[in-house]
Design a protein around this motif. Structure first.
Motif, short mmCIF file in Angstrom:
data_model
loop_
_atom_site.label_atom_id
_atom_site.label_comp_id
_atom_site.label_asym_id
_atom_site.label_seq_id
_atom_site.Cartn_x
_atom_site.Cartn_y
_atom_site.Cartn_z
N GLU A 133 -1.82 13.47 -6.19
CA GLU A 133 -2.01 12.06 -5.79
C GLU A 133 -3.37 11.55 -6.26
O GLU A 133 -3.48 10.43 -6.76
CB GLU A 133 -1.90 11.91 -4.26
N LEU A 162 -3.22 10.99 -9.94
CA LEU A 162 -2.41 9.82 -10.26
C LEU A 162 -3.16 8.53 -9.94
O LEU A 162 -3.02 7.53 -10.66
CB LEU A 162 -1.06 9.87 -9.51
N ASP A 163 -3.96 8.55 -8.86
CA ASP A 163 -4.80 7.38 -8.55
C ASP A 163 -5.63 7.01 -9.77
O ASP A 163 -5.71 5.85 -10.16
CB ASP A 163 -5.77 7.70 -7.39
N PHE A 168 -3.34 5.68 -12.71
CA PHE A 168 -2.75 4.35 -12.52
C PHE A 168 -3.81 3.27 -12.30
O PHE A 168 -3.60 2.12 -12.67
CB PHE A 168 -1.73 4.38 -11.37
N ASN A 169 -4.95 3.64 -11.72
CA ASN A 169 -5.98 2.63 -11.45
C ASN A 169 -6.96 2.44 -12.60
O ASN A 169 -7.42 1.33 -12.85
CB ASN A 169 -6.77 2.98 -10.18
N ALA A 191 6.46 11.44 -6.81
CA ALA A 191 5.09 10.89 -6.90
C ALA A 191 4.87 10.24 -8.26
O ALA A 191 4.34 9.13 -8.36
CB ALA A 191 4.07 12.01 -6.66
N HIS A 208 8.05 7.30 -8.97
CA HIS A 208 7.96 6.11 -8.12
C HIS A 208 6.73 5.28 -8.46
O HIS A 208 6.79 4.05 -8.51
CB HIS A 208 7.96 6.49 -6.64
N ARG A 209 5.62 5.96 -8.72
CA ARG A 209 4.41 5.19 -9.05
C ARG A 209 4.52 4.53 -10.41
O ARG A 209 4.02 3.43 -10.62
CB ARG A 209 3.17 6.07 -8.95
N ALA A 264 6.64 1.50 -9.75
CA ALA A 264 5.90 0.51 -8.95
C ALA A 264 4.89 -0.24 -9.81
O ALA A 264 4.60 -1.41 -9.59
CB ALA A 264 5.20 1.20 -7.78
N ASN A 265 4.37 0.47 -10.82
CA ASN A 265 3.38 -0.15 -11.71
C ASN A 265 4.01 -0.69 -13.00
O ASN A 265 3.31 -1.08 -13.92
CB ASN A 265 2.28 0.86 -12.06
N THR A 272 15.96 5.92 -8.86
CA THR A 272 14.90 4.91 -9.00
C THR A 272 15.34 3.79 -9.94
O THR A 272 15.10 2.63 -9.66
CB THR A 272 13.60 5.57 -9.51
#
Ligand SMILES: [Zn+2]
Length: 299
Positions: A207, A210-211, A214-215, A252, A255-256, A259-260, A293
């Motif tokens: 996680e 991945l933060d 993605f960020n 994880a 889905h991310r 979502a992005n 998904t």
């Protein structure tokens, strides 16, 4: 759901820890569950020799095209046979097509690929040609400006890391068992795991990584190497992820990505469970999660 697949991936490699029959078993399982329906299967197209020159040296390519046992092919730890090499050449085309299709549909699944230990000048660790590198390099050429490779195989994606060492448009992330083959190269982000790590700690570390991806990295395409070998009953590793933990891992990432709104191209990587059906189940779970998904996104 579209998948990239050919029965030719199940090359006969004799008695070997690498279960090439898994490709066919995964295909049959997903077809039985109607996740793969009529006209969903995309056959991989063999890249031209010129295309392959983008990822391998002339000398090594010549060895491969003649199935020649040399110091360059020998470290594959595989028989140096044309059918096996041809399957991996085809696989390069397959991973590229998976990435292309993902750009259109949001996500695509390659029942093959993940040969992340291959280098431009030599084979290594069951890998002759690095299909992840091939796909990423081709997608850069087609104008994709930022690619993240998320490599969650048990083993470090050393070939991929080395190839893109100086390529700022490709972010290579590898989370793997630290004290294990291969000799480590430097990825953009490496997380080396201690022996015996369990689901919870693994997922926490994932996680956080991945933060960052993605960020901060904000890729336009993700190539996800969903190796089945971090599994507790894998013969080659000492990580202790359960089937459920591996499902949460896939969720994880997938889905991310959705979502992005970042397309995700999935390739398989390794898997050496004592029971091949566990390896097949882990890979099928990844496909099931992508399928679910995709459907929920379309609704
Ligand atoms: Zn592996």
């Amino acid at each position: 759901m579209h998948v990239v697949y050919t029965p030719r991936y199940t090359a006969d490699i004799g008695t070997h820890v690498f279960p090439t029959e898994k490709y066919n078993l995964i295909y049959q399982m997903l077809a039985g569950e109607k996740i793969i329906q009529k006209n969903d299967t995309i056959a991989p197209v063999r890249p031209s020799d010129d295309d392959l020159r983008a990822i391998v040296t002339e000398e090594y390519l010549d060895d491969l095209l003649h199935a020649r046992l040399t110091a360059r092919t020998y470290p594959s730890e595989m028989p140096v046979k044309q059918n096996i090499i041809d399957a991996q050449i085809l696989c390069c085309g397959g991973s590229f097509q998976t990435a292309q299709h993902a750009m259109v549909s949001g996500g695509c699944y390659h029942i093959g690929g993940g040969f992340h230990h291959a280098f431009p000048e030599h084979a290594e660790g069951f890998c002759y040609l690095n299909d992840v590198v091939f796909a990423a390099a081709k997608m850069l050429k087609q104008g994709v400006d930022c690619i993240a490779v998320i490599d969650l195989d048990l083993h470090q994606g050393n070939g991929t890391a080395k190839f893109f060492e100086n390529e700022t448009r490709v972010f290579t992330f590898s989370m793997h068992q630290e004290r294990l083959y291969p000799k480590k190269e430097r990825s953009s982000l490496d997380i080396g795991l201690e022996i015996g790590i369990k689901d919870e700690e693994y997922l926490e570390k994932l996680e956080r990584a991945l933060d960052r991806i993605f960020n901060d990295v904000k890729p336009s395409l993700i190539i996800y190497l969903a190796g089945a070998d971090p599994y507790i009953f894998d013969q080659l590793g000492n990580l202790c992820l359960t089937l459920e933990g591996l499902q949460k891992r896939d969720e994880a990432v997938i889905h991310r990505a959705f979502a992005n709104r970042i397309p995700v191209a999935i390739v398989l990587g390794g898997g050496y469970a004592e029971d091949v059906h566990d390896t097949v189940e882990i890979h099928c779970n990844t496909a099931r999660i992508l399928h679910k998904t995709l459907i929920s996104k379309i609704k």
